[in-house]
Design a protein around this motif. Structure first.
Motif, PDB file in Angstrom:
ATOM      1  N   ARG A  65      45.830  43.879  38.719  1.00 49.28           N
ATOM      2  CA  ARG A  65      44.451  43.874  39.250  1.00 49.28           C
ATOM      3  C   ARG A  65      43.460  43.314  38.238  1.00 49.28           C
ATOM      4  NH1 ARG A  65      45.100  49.224  42.601  1.00 49.28           N
ATOM      5  NH2 ARG A  65      46.280  48.320  44.319  1.00 49.28           N
ATOM      6  N   GLU A  66      43.689  43.583  36.965  1.00 49.91           N
ATOM      7  CA  GLU A  66      42.823  43.001  35.937  1.00 49.91           C
ATOM      8  C   GLU A  66      42.981  41.484  35.933  1.00 49.91           C
ATOM      9  OE1 GLU A  66      41.757  43.726  31.230  1.00 49.91           O
ATOM     10  OE2 GLU A  66      43.696  44.383  31.972  1.00 49.91           O
ATOM     11  N   LEU A  67      44.192  41.001  36.056  1.00 53.34           N
ATOM     12  CA  LEU A  67      44.451  39.562  36.108  1.00 53.34           C
ATOM     13  C   LEU A  67      43.778  38.936  37.334  1.00 53.34           C
ATOM     14  CD1 LEU A  67      45.898  37.186  34.761  1.00 53.34           C
ATOM     15  CD2 LEU A  67      47.920  37.767  36.104  1.00 53.34           C
ATOM     16  N   GLN A  68      43.844  39.620  38.471  1.00 55.38           N
ATOM     17  CA  GLN A  68      43.154  39.123  39.662  1.00 55.38           C
ATOM     18  C   GLN A  68      41.654  38.997  39.413  1.00 55.38           C
ATOM     19  OE1 GLN A  68      44.184  41.902  42.823  1.00 55.38           O
ATOM     20  NE2 GLN A  68      45.614  40.403  43.700  1.00 55.38           N
ATOM     21  N   TYR A  69      41.076  40.012  38.803  1.00 52.01           N
ATOM     22  CA  TYR A  69      39.640  40.010  38.520  1.00 52.01           C
ATOM     23  C   TYR A  69      39.284  38.825  37.624  1.00 52.01           C
ATOM     24  CZ  TYR A  69      34.987  41.918  37.594  1.00 52.01           C
ATOM     25  OH  TYR A  69      33.627  42.105  37.517  1.00 52.01           O
ATOM     26  N   LEU A  70      40.051  38.633  36.569  1.00 53.18           N
ATOM     27  CA  LEU A  70      39.783  37.539  35.631  1.00 53.18           C
ATOM     28  C   LEU A  70      39.998  36.182  36.287  1.00 53.18           C
ATOM     29  CD1 LEU A  70      41.424  39.122  32.459  1.00 53.18           C
ATOM     30  CD2 LEU A  70      38.966  38.895  32.956  1.00 53.18           C
ATOM     31  N   ASN A  71      41.002  36.064  37.155  1.00 51.68           N
ATOM     32  CA  ASN A  71      41.216  34.815  37.882  1.00 51.68           C
ATOM     33  C   ASN A  71      40.068  34.529  38.840  1.00 51.68           C
ATOM     34  OD1 ASN A  71      43.607  34.136  36.611  1.00 51.68           O
ATOM     35  ND2 ASN A  71      44.888  35.140  38.143  1.00 51.68           N
ATOM     36  N   ALA A  72      39.505  35.573  39.418  1.00 60.43           N
ATOM     37  CA  ALA A  72      38.340  35.390  40.293  1.00 60.43           C
ATOM     38  C   ALA A  72      37.174  34.821  39.498  1.00 60.43           C
ATOM     39  CB  ALA A  72      37.954  36.722  40.941  1.00 60.43           C
ATOM     40  N   ASP A  73      37.010  35.287  38.261  1.00 62.10           N
ATOM     41  CA  ASP A  73      35.926  34.783  37.399  1.00 62.10           C
ATOM     42  C   ASP A  73      36.077  33.292  37.120  1.00 62.10           C
ATOM     43  OD1 ASP A  73      34.427  37.084  37.135  1.00 62.10           O
ATOM     44  OD2 ASP A  73      35.378  37.692  35.259  1.00 62.10           O
ATOM     45  N   LYS A  74      37.315  32.806  37.066  1.00 59.34           N
ATOM     46  CA  LYS A  74      37.570  31.391  36.789  1.00 59.34           C
ATOM     47  C   LYS A  74      37.375  30.528  38.028  1.00 59.34           C
ATOM     48  CE  LYS A  74      41.137  32.624  33.452  1.00 59.34           C
ATOM     49  NZ  LYS A  74      42.578  32.650  33.211  1.00 59.34           N
ATOM     50  N   ASN A  75      37.203  31.149  39.142  1.00 57.14           N
ATOM     51  CA  ASN A  75      37.099  30.482  40.424  1.00 57.14           C
ATOM     52  C   ASN A  75      35.639  30.187  40.745  1.00 57.14           C
ATOM     53  OD1 ASN A  75      36.723  30.613  43.417  1.00 57.14           O
ATOM     54  ND2 ASN A  75      38.955  30.635  43.321  1.00 57.14           N
ATOM     55  N   ASP A  76      35.375  29.088  41.428  1.00 56.16           N
ATOM     56  CA  ASP A  76      33.977  28.742  41.722  1.00 56.16           C
ATOM     57  C   ASP A  76      33.528  29.165  43.121  1.00 56.16           C
ATOM     58  OD1 ASP A  76      35.440  26.897  43.138  1.00 56.16           O
ATOM     59  OD2 ASP A  76      34.397  25.130  42.379  1.00 56.16           O
ATOM     60  N   ASN A  77      34.314  30.002  43.794  1.00 57.53           N
ATOM     61  CA  ASN A  77      33.901  30.510  45.109  1.00 57.53           C
ATOM     62  C   ASN A  77      32.784  31.532  44.936  1.00 57.53           C
ATOM     63  OD1 ASN A  77      35.817  29.393  47.228  1.00 57.53           O
ATOM     64  ND2 ASN A  77      37.225  30.046  45.619  1.00 57.53           N
ATOM     65  N   ASN A  78      31.829  31.519  45.873  1.00 56.72           N
ATOM     66  CA  ASN A  78      30.711  32.463  45.810  1.00 56.72           C
ATOM     67  C   ASN A  78      31.131  33.886  46.143  1.00 56.72           C
ATOM     68  OD1 ASN A  78      28.926  30.432  45.143  1.00 56.72           O
ATOM     69  ND2 ASN A  78      28.361  30.027  47.271  1.00 56.72           N
ATOM     70  N   ILE A  79      32.181  34.008  46.971  1.00 56.64           N
ATOM     71  CA  ILE A  79      32.654  35.319  47.402  1.00 56.64           C
ATOM     72  C   ILE A  79      34.165  35.387  47.192  1.00 56.64           C
ATOM     73  CG2 ILE A  79      32.920  36.911  49.345  1.00 56.64           C
ATOM     74  CD1 ILE A  79      30.462  35.620  50.624  1.00 56.64           C
ATOM     75  N   VAL A  80      34.619  36.485  46.593  1.00 59.02           N
ATOM     76  CA  VAL A  80      36.051  36.746  46.446  1.00 59.02           C
ATOM     77  C   VAL A  80      36.305  38.144  47.010  1.00 59.02           C
ATOM     78  CG1 VAL A  80      37.988  37.000  44.854  1.00 59.02           C
ATOM     79  CG2 VAL A  80      36.213  35.303  44.384  1.00 59.02           C
ATOM     80  N   PHE A  81      37.288  38.234  47.902  1.00 56.81           N
ATOM     81  CA  PHE A  81      37.672  39.519  48.486  1.00 56.81           C
ATOM     82  C   PHE A  81      38.936  40.039  47.809  1.00 56.81           C
ATOM     83  CE2 PHE A  81      35.181  37.573  51.865  1.00 56.81           C
ATOM     84  CZ  PHE A  81      34.407  38.635  52.313  1.00 56.81           C
ATOM     85  N   PHE A  82      38.977  41.355  47.579  1.00 51.33           N
ATOM     86  CA  PHE A  82      40.116  42.016  46.952  1.00 51.33           C
ATOM     87  C   PHE A  82      40.666  43.085  47.889  1.00 51.33           C
ATOM     88  CE2 PHE A  82      37.506  40.461  43.533  1.00 51.33           C
ATOM     89  CZ  PHE A  82      38.378  40.095  42.524  1.00 51.33           C
ATOM     90  N   ASP A  83      41.977  43.075  48.100  1.00 49.00           N
ATOM     91  CA  ASP A  83      42.648  44.140  48.833  1.00 49.00           C
ATOM     92  C   ASP A  83      42.943  45.231  47.806  1.00 49.00           C
ATOM     93  OD1 ASP A  83      44.248  45.791  50.371  1.00 49.00           O
ATOM     94  OD2 ASP A  83      45.465  44.168  51.189  1.00 49.00           O
ATOM     95  N   ARG A  84      42.020  46.145  47.654  1.00 49.26           N
ATOM     96  CA  ARG A  84      41.996  47.230  46.673  1.00 49.26           C
ATOM     97  C   ARG A  84      41.434  46.743  45.341  1.00 49.26           C
ATOM     98  NH1 ARG A  84      43.973  51.730  48.520  1.00 49.26           N
ATOM     99  NH2 ARG A  84      45.587  51.762  50.111  1.00 49.26           N
ATOM    100  N   GLY A  85      40.846  47.674  44.608  1.00 54.98           N
ATOM    101  CA  GLY A  85      40.268  47.368  43.305  1.00 54.98           C
ATOM    102  C   GLY A  85      40.881  48.223  42.211  1.00 54.98           C
TER     103      GLY A  85
END
Length: 180
Positions: A65-85
């Protein structure tokens, strides 16, 4: 600024179905990590890693989940959805009465999400499978631990009403459009 949106709720409440609908509509989504961790453990001959080694399982979840969060930060999408946090992890460990180090709560505080959408237990859609073995009663109890964990971290939680996958997805997207 990127919005990180988390879908929470007990097992079998419709989160993944809505996440799949969001993917079909072109949104950037992070899938549930626990199924991947469970399947990897089964490949190594461990049938229920969470039940046999809950802390090891949770550490693997935290890493994912930490890796997902960090990968989202590298992404230029305005919205990122997570199935659980990340807070889901210590909520589950509290449910199972598992002792855990402060790392879990510290990471929950460090990695903040923009909005939390809650899927309440819904008996009519609850099912079990090889990776989701919790009964409906267990799902209701887990749900209380999830709400407590996110509330204690100061999150305002938005409840998603029961309805079709399309209706629930539309509700989330309409709620977000009010925030933009």
């Amino acid at each position: 600024m990127q919005q990180k949106i988390v879908l929470i709720g007990g097992p079998g409440t419709g989160k993944t179905s809505v996440l799949n609908e969001l993917i079909q509509r072109g949104f950037y989504c992070m899938p549930e990590v626990s199924r991947e961790v469970t399947l990897k453990a089964k490949e190594q001959g461990i049938e229920q890693l969470f039940l046999t080694e809950p802390l090891v399982f949770s550490e693997m979840l935290l890493e994912g989940r930490e890796l997902q969060y960090l990968n989202a930060d590298k992404n230029d999408n305005n919205i990122v959805f997570f199935d659980r946090g990340i807070p889901d992890i210590h909520a589950y460990m509290d449910f199972f009465k598992t002792n855990y180090p402060d790392t879990f709560l510290n990471k929950s505080k460090k990695y903040q999400y923009s909005k939390i959408f809650h899927f309440a237990p819904w008996k009519e859609i609850h099912t079990t499978d090889n990776e989701r073995y919790e009964s409906f009663e267990e799902s209701k109890t887990i749900d209380k631990f999830l709400l407590k964990a996110y509330s204690e971290l100061g999150y305002k939680i938005c409840n998603v009403p029961f309805g079709s996958i399309k209706e629930r997805t539309d509700f989330i997207l309409n709620s977000l459009s009010c925030d933009i």
